[in-house]
Design a protein around this motif. Structure first.
Motif, PDB file in Angstrom:
ATOM      1  N   ARG A 155     -17.193  -1.124 -11.777  1.00 40.00           N
ATOM      2  CA  ARG A 155     -18.070   0.006 -12.077  1.00 40.00           C
ATOM      3  C   ARG A 155     -17.390   1.350 -11.801  1.00 40.00           C
ATOM      4  NH1 ARG A 155     -23.299   0.482 -13.145  1.00 40.00           N
ATOM      5  NH2 ARG A 155     -24.304   2.469 -12.728  1.00 40.00           N
ATOM      6  N   GLY A 156     -17.482   2.259 -12.808  1.00 40.24           N
ATOM      7  CA  GLY A 156     -16.973   3.613 -12.643  1.00 40.24           C
ATOM      8  C   GLY A 156     -15.468   3.761 -12.813  1.00 40.24           C
ATOM      9  N   LYS A 157     -14.769   2.695 -13.189  1.00 39.38           N
ATOM     10  CA  LYS A 157     -13.313   2.759 -13.314  1.00 39.38           C
ATOM     11  C   LYS A 157     -12.876   3.418 -14.627  1.00 39.38           C
ATOM     12  CE  LYS A 157     -12.379   0.471  -9.497  1.00 39.38           C
ATOM     13  NZ  LYS A 157     -11.682   1.113  -8.350  1.00 39.38           N
ATOM     14  N   ARG A 158     -11.591   3.717 -14.695  1.00 43.90           N
ATOM     15  CA  ARG A 158     -10.982   4.242 -15.920  1.00 43.90           C
ATOM     16  C   ARG A 158     -10.459   3.049 -16.718  1.00 43.90           C
ATOM     17  NH1 ARG A 158      -6.964   7.889 -12.531  1.00 43.90           N
ATOM     18  NH2 ARG A 158      -6.974   5.847 -11.521  1.00 43.90           N
ATOM     19  N   SER A 159     -11.016   2.855 -17.896  1.00 44.37           N
ATOM     20  CA  SER A 159     -10.767   1.626 -18.641  1.00 44.37           C
ATOM     21  C   SER A 159     -10.196   1.925 -20.020  1.00 44.37           C
ATOM     22  CB  SER A 159     -12.072   0.829 -18.795  1.00 44.37           C
ATOM     23  OG  SER A 159     -12.640   0.569 -17.522  1.00 44.37           O
ATOM     24  N   ALA A 160      -9.306   1.054 -20.467  1.00 43.73           N
ATOM     25  CA  ALA A 160      -8.754   1.128 -21.823  1.00 43.73           C
ATOM     26  C   ALA A 160      -9.149  -0.139 -22.569  1.00 43.73           C
ATOM     27  CB  ALA A 160      -7.234   1.269 -21.786  1.00 43.73           C
ATOM     28  N   VAL A 161      -9.575   0.038 -23.828  1.00 46.54           N
ATOM     29  CA  VAL A 161      -9.964  -1.079 -24.678  1.00 46.54           C
ATOM     30  C   VAL A 161      -9.049  -1.088 -25.904  1.00 46.54           C
ATOM     31  CG1 VAL A 161     -11.806  -2.116 -26.046  1.00 46.54           C
ATOM     32  CG2 VAL A 161     -12.366  -0.902 -23.924  1.00 46.54           C
ATOM     33  N   VAL A 162      -8.374  -2.208 -26.131  1.00 42.97           N
ATOM     34  CA  VAL A 162      -7.533  -2.348 -27.313  1.00 42.97           C
ATOM     35  C   VAL A 162      -8.449  -2.643 -28.498  1.00 42.97           C
ATOM     36  CG1 VAL A 162      -5.589  -3.537 -28.366  1.00 42.97           C
ATOM     37  CG2 VAL A 162      -5.649  -3.216 -25.879  1.00 42.97           C
TER      38      VAL A 162
ATOM     39  N   ALA B  35     -17.384  -5.939 -15.802  1.00 44.12           N
ATOM     40  CA  ALA B  35     -17.599  -4.494 -15.935  1.00 44.12           C
ATOM     41  C   ALA B  35     -18.406  -3.958 -14.764  1.00 44.12           C
ATOM     42  CB  ALA B  35     -18.304  -4.199 -17.254  1.00 44.12           C
ATOM     43  N   GLN B  36     -19.354  -4.746 -14.280  1.00 43.58           N
ATOM     44  CA  GLN B  36     -20.129  -4.334 -13.104  1.00 43.58           C
ATOM     45  C   GLN B  36     -19.250  -4.272 -11.861  1.00 43.58           C
ATOM     46  OE1 GLN B  36     -23.484  -6.882 -12.318  1.00 43.58           O
ATOM     47  NE2 GLN B  36     -24.068  -5.802 -10.446  1.00 43.58           N
ATOM     48  N   TRP B  37     -18.397  -5.255 -11.680  1.00 43.58           N
ATOM     49  CA  TRP B  37     -17.468  -5.252 -10.536  1.00 43.58           C
ATOM     50  C   TRP B  37     -16.538  -4.043 -10.587  1.00 43.58           C
ATOM     51  CZ3 TRP B  37     -12.088  -7.108 -11.063  1.00 43.58           C
ATOM     52  CH2 TRP B  37     -11.389  -7.050  -9.854  1.00 43.58           C
TER      53      TRP B  37
ATOM     54  N   GLU C 225     -18.680  -5.839 -27.126  1.00 40.15           N
ATOM     55  CA  GLU C 225     -19.303  -5.984 -25.809  1.00 40.15           C
ATOM     56  C   GLU C 225     -18.444  -5.432 -24.670  1.00 40.15           C
ATOM     57  OE1 GLU C 225     -22.341  -6.635 -25.580  1.00 40.15           O
ATOM     58  OE2 GLU C 225     -22.651  -7.382 -27.613  1.00 40.15           O
ATOM     59  N   TYR C 226     -17.127  -5.327 -24.860  1.00 40.04           N
ATOM     60  CA  TYR C 226     -16.319  -4.709 -23.803  1.00 40.04           C
ATOM     61  C   TYR C 226     -16.752  -3.250 -23.621  1.00 40.04           C
ATOM     62  CZ  TYR C 226     -13.328  -8.481 -25.636  1.00 40.04           C
ATOM     63  OH  TYR C 226     -12.845  -9.666 -26.128  1.00 40.04           O
ATOM     64  N   GLU C 227     -16.834  -2.533 -24.728  1.00 41.77           N
ATOM     65  CA  GLU C 227     -17.238  -1.127 -24.675  1.00 41.77           C
ATOM     66  C   GLU C 227     -18.656  -0.988 -24.142  1.00 41.77           C
ATOM     67  OE1 GLU C 227     -18.086   2.671 -27.680  1.00 41.77           O
ATOM     68  OE2 GLU C 227     -16.973   0.917 -28.412  1.00 41.77           O
TER      69      GLU C 227
ATOM     70  N   ILE D  30     -22.387   0.803 -19.868  1.00 45.33           N
ATOM     71  CA  ILE D  30     -23.543   0.551 -19.007  1.00 45.33           C
ATOM     72  C   ILE D  30     -23.192   0.761 -17.544  1.00 45.33           C
ATOM     73  CG2 ILE D  30     -24.978  -1.334 -18.106  1.00 45.33           C
ATOM     74  CD1 ILE D  30     -25.243  -2.353 -20.977  1.00 45.33           C
ATOM     75  N   HIS D  31     -21.958   0.420 -17.180  1.00 48.02           N
ATOM     76  CA  HIS D  31     -21.547   0.498 -15.770  1.00 48.02           C
ATOM     77  C   HIS D  31     -20.670   1.716 -15.476  1.00 48.02           C
ATOM     78  CE1 HIS D  31     -23.490  -3.193 -14.628  1.00 48.02           C
ATOM     79  NE2 HIS D  31     -22.983  -3.784 -15.696  1.00 48.02           N
ATOM     80  N   GLY D  32     -20.796   2.755 -16.283  1.00 44.74           N
ATOM     81  CA  GLY D  32     -20.237   4.053 -15.955  1.00 44.74           C
ATOM     82  C   GLY D  32     -18.740   4.179 -16.014  1.00 44.74           C
ATOM     83  N   HIS D  33     -18.077   3.395 -16.829  1.00 43.68           N
ATOM     84  CA  HIS D  33     -16.623   3.499 -16.963  1.00 43.68           C
ATOM     85  C   HIS D  33     -16.252   4.742 -17.774  1.00 43.68           C
ATOM     86  CE1 HIS D  33     -15.491  -0.937 -16.092  1.00 43.68           C
ATOM     87  NE2 HIS D  33     -16.755  -0.760 -15.736  1.00 43.68           N
TER      88      HIS D  33
END
Length: 343
Positions: free
Chosen positions: A88-95, A84-86, A101-103, A108-111
């Protein structure tokens, strides 16, 4: 999230005798591991390896991949936060519903986060997708071929696939040597789950060398302690001594499902060793009753995104222990007058 996970035996003291709240296999004899750790306990007088390279080499050898493609971490959770740190700031989808912990790591890293119910709903504009497979808490598996097809169709999207429970399903999953050949896949694994050693905290990530190099650059030194390194090396060298019968555990989970349904409890389908259930009463009430009266611990699943205070999760143990749980829940439902017409 530091509160609300399963296996909170530390809150319950010594009265817990049967722990159904964690999804790891409880049938291993760890006496040889304990003896080994005792024999090397003096090594804690020195610093461990700054990065657990010895474990990475042995794990890579067992998976038939290059050590550069493996990153061993303090539980798979550390790998989640590093990825998540790597990103950082991306647009992310969580199934989801899924492991929290994914969310948490993404926030924390601005996704920018979106939540989807299956990989068939992946938005076109996301940079990365987080998928637990088999999924916690539902126990469902996304078929390997379906997942590989999506990965190859979405070359600009990074797929973080958490296979911590890979050893608990008989359904084929993506293999480590397949993942390293794909430019947009990071595969997570867990020796914690594989060998039932949650207290040692050993997880890992696998991906092609270019991806792993970027993520490894974010690691802090000495995140994996000396006893965890010693334990992981011992277990990986004696892997054949720790068999998991995924088929038996799944059959036991299905047997428990049938028994629960007969009591009026709603049970979701599962592809592995654990099952997600819901009650007409609060799951916390069942949890407290089982812990206090029978020394049994189940997982109150109410804090998973998308679930309710009525949801709980249990993992199959031995047939005899599973019978104890069935009997105890039947006793509780009778006392609380939970009727069969609940849906």
């Amino acid at each position: 999230m530091t509160e609300g996970h399963g296996d909170d035996t530390y809150r319950c003291g010594r009265r817990i005798e049967h722990n159904f709240s964690t999804n790891v296999y409880a049938g291993f004899d760890h006496s040889a591991l304990f003896a080994h750790l005792a024999s090397v306990a003096g090594s804690i007088a020195n610093y461990p390896e700054p990065t657990p390279a010895s474990v990475e080499r042995l794990l890579a050898h067992n998976c038939c991949i290059a050590p550069e493609c493996v990153m061993v971490t303090n539980g798979a959770t550390e790998a989640i936060y590093l990825i998540a740190q790597w990103l950082r700031g991306k647009r992310s989808a969580v199934v989801s519903p899924t492991f929290s912990e994914y969310e948490d790591a993404c926030r924390i890293h601005g996704h920018s986060l979106q939540f989807i119910s299956s990989i068939g709903d992946v938005p076109e504009d996301v940079d990365d997708v987080w998928l637990c497979n088999p999924n916690n808490p539902t126990g469902r598996v996304t078929p390997r071929d379906e997942l590989l097809e999506l990965v190859k169709d979405c070359q600009n999207t990074v797929f973080i696939i958490d296979q911590a429970y890979a050893d608990y399903t008989a359904i084929p999953l993506i293999r480590e040597n397949e993942a390293v050949e794909l430019p947009n896949v990071l595969l997570l694994g867990s020796l914690t789950k594989r060998f039932a050693i949650p207290g040692l905290r050993i997880g890992y990530a696998v991906g092609n060398a270019a991806l792993m190099s970027r993520i490894k650059s974010l690691r802090m030194p000495w995140s994996v302690n000396q006893l965890a390194i010693e334990g992981a090396n011992y277990l990986l060298a004696h892997e054949e001594d720790y068999p998991i019968d995924a088929g038996m555990l799944h059959r036991e989970a299905l047997r428990m499902s049938r028994a629960f349904k007969a009591m009026g409890i709603t049970v979701k389908p599962t592809d592995c060793n654990f099952i997600l259930c819901s009650l007409p009463a609060k799951a916390s009430e069942l949890k407290d009753y089982l812990a206090e009266t029978h020394g049994i611990l189940v997982r109150d699943a109410s804090n998973f995104r998308g679930l309710t205070p009525h949801h709980f999760r249990v993992a199959a143990l031995t047939p005899a222990q599973n019978d104890l749980l069935i009997t105890a829940i039947r006793e509780w439902t009778a006392k609380n007058k939970i009727f069969l017409d609940f849906h």
